[in-house]
Design a protein around this motif. Structure first.
Motif: not given
Length: 435
Positions: A153-160, A255-261
């Motif tokens: 998620a930090i490096v921008g691999v996860i869409p959205g 909280a982190v898992l929900q924030s990255i969907h």
């Protein structure tokens, strides 16, 4: 796997959010300092444990290095800590199970979970080890997946998903939004989550090759703590601002898992926490029973706790520890809330006290171990790093006393330990008068 999983409890998955909320992004410094302390202390404990494997672990070493009163004090304090933590862990597991099966009352789940894990401990140490192995597999796998997902998620691999790391770490009042002092309080929370790492030296005493197993466990401490704890905290503070309410309301991991969907974040974390608290219960019952058994062997507890089955299980010690845990459950549910909170406050700085005793024991015992030619694991830069640990622990105690948030816990722990130390002196004098 026991050494890897021993220091991973629900405190990492939930409690880390409270540490971050207290100190901000600087909470990672608390984890770094606590990690440093644990690595050094475990090295010192490993030095003694490899030379003299004993189920009493640091209680036995304190008795030999400092005096019988010190072994009595820290042994009973450690037992007291676990029998008070067990009701908390059992209640946490019961609350999760009750959310899945609301028709069954929480207290019934609390009793059932404790009873099942008691049976596991009564069977044999092999059963305990096997169960703890699988608990550790689940916890370790979950943490690795969490860190990997967070980095993605930090490096921008996860869409959205777009993460502003600089804004989250430095843009909400800076890296030290509440100053430096709260780091001491966050460190106390951190040390509470680390307590349990030393369990491996107690369990390894019952293994086929204690010296080898303890050495392997001690050598794994550095990368284990670095990867699991520091890696997790880095991911959390990078993805979420430190003042996000969800960190304390639902826990840092969820909280982190929900924030990255991540789908089904809540049930996944609930299951992970259930495994973690059952693991803590399993280890806690084992540790408490072995500690009181060791105290019985040294004539610092009733002789009956030394009774063992054919397979070597100290059955009376297990039942005594379980009974005390059930009494704690009853106090938690039936007595006014302040009663159990007052009891629990006596263990508030237990981790720091245990680590201080281990350090002093190693510093005083080193020459004896060298003379006996039994050193298989050596503490680095002796005695300088040991003295540094003593200094850091004393600084932490002073910092906690200065701040109002944890002053009561420090005084309660010191009060109980002083009372036990005086009792230990009395017990030892009485024992000697009978010889």
């Amino acid at each position: 796997m026991l050494s890897i999983g021993g220091s991973i409890g629900a405190g990492l998955f939930v409690g880390s959010g409270h540490a971050i909320a207290e100190a901000g992004p600087a909470a990672i410094i608390a984890y770094l300092l606590a990690s440093l302390l644990v690595v050094l202390v475990m090295r010192m404990l490993g030095e003694m444990a490899c030379a003299m494997p004993d189920s009493g672990s640091f209680s036995t070493y304190a008795g030999r290095a400092i005096g019988p009163w010190a072994g009595f004090m820290i042994g009973w304090m450690y037992w007291w800590y676990w029998v008070l933590v067990l009701p908390l862990e059992a209640t946490a597991a019961a609350n999760i199970l009750n959310s899945w099966f609301p028709q069954i009352e929480v207290w019934k789940f609390c009793v059932a979970v404790t009873f099942v894990l008691t049976l596991s401990n009564l069977a044999s140490v092999k059963n305990y080890g096997e169960l703890e192995f699988w608990f550790s597999v689940v916890k370790v796998s979950a943490i690795i997946l969490f860190i990997a997902g967070g980095v993605a998620a930090i490096v921008g691999v996860i869409p959205g998903v777009h993460i502003n790391v600089e804004g989250n770490v430095f843009g909400q009042g800076g890296f030290f939004p509440r100053g430096v002092t709260p780091i001491a309080g966050a460190m106390l929370t951190t040390m509470f989550t680390f307590l349990g790492t030393e369990v491996v030296t107690i369990a390894a005493a019952e293994s086929a090759n204690p010296e080898r197993e303890i050495s392997r466990a001690i050598n794994s401490v550095v990368w284990r703590i670095s990867l699991f704890y520091i890696g997790s905290i880095f991911v959390i503070i990078s993805i979420l601002p430190w003042n996000t309410p969800a960190l304390t309301e639902i826990g840092s991991y969820q909280a982190v898992l929900q924030s990255i969907h991540v789908p089904f974040a809540k049930p996944l974390i609930d299951l992970l926490i259930l495994v973690a608290v059952c693991s803590c219960l399993n280890s806690g019952l084992y540790t408490a029973s072995r500690m009181i058994y060791s105290l019985g062997e040294k004539k610092q507890a009733p002789a009956i706790v030394k009774y063992t089955t054919r397979t070597g299980v100290p059955v009376v010690a297990v039942i005594a520890s379980t009974s005390a845990a059930f009494a704690g459950c009853a106090a938690n549910y039936l007595a006014p809330k302040y009663v159990f909170e007052a009891l629990l406050s006596t263990t508030g700085t237990m981790a720091l006290l245990v680590y201080l005793v281990i350090t002093v024991s190693q510093l005083r015992m080193r020459q004896t171990l060298v003379a006996s030619n039994k050193l298989k694991v050596r503490m680095w830069l002796h005695p300088f790093l040991g003295l540094l640990v003593v200094f850091l622990i004393l600084v932490a105690f002073v910092g906690l006393l200065i701040g109002e948030a944890h002053r009561g816990e420090v005084l309660s722990t010191l009060g109980l330990s002083t009372a036990l130390a005086l009792t230990g002196v009395f017990v030892e004098r009485r024992r000697r008068s009978r010889i």
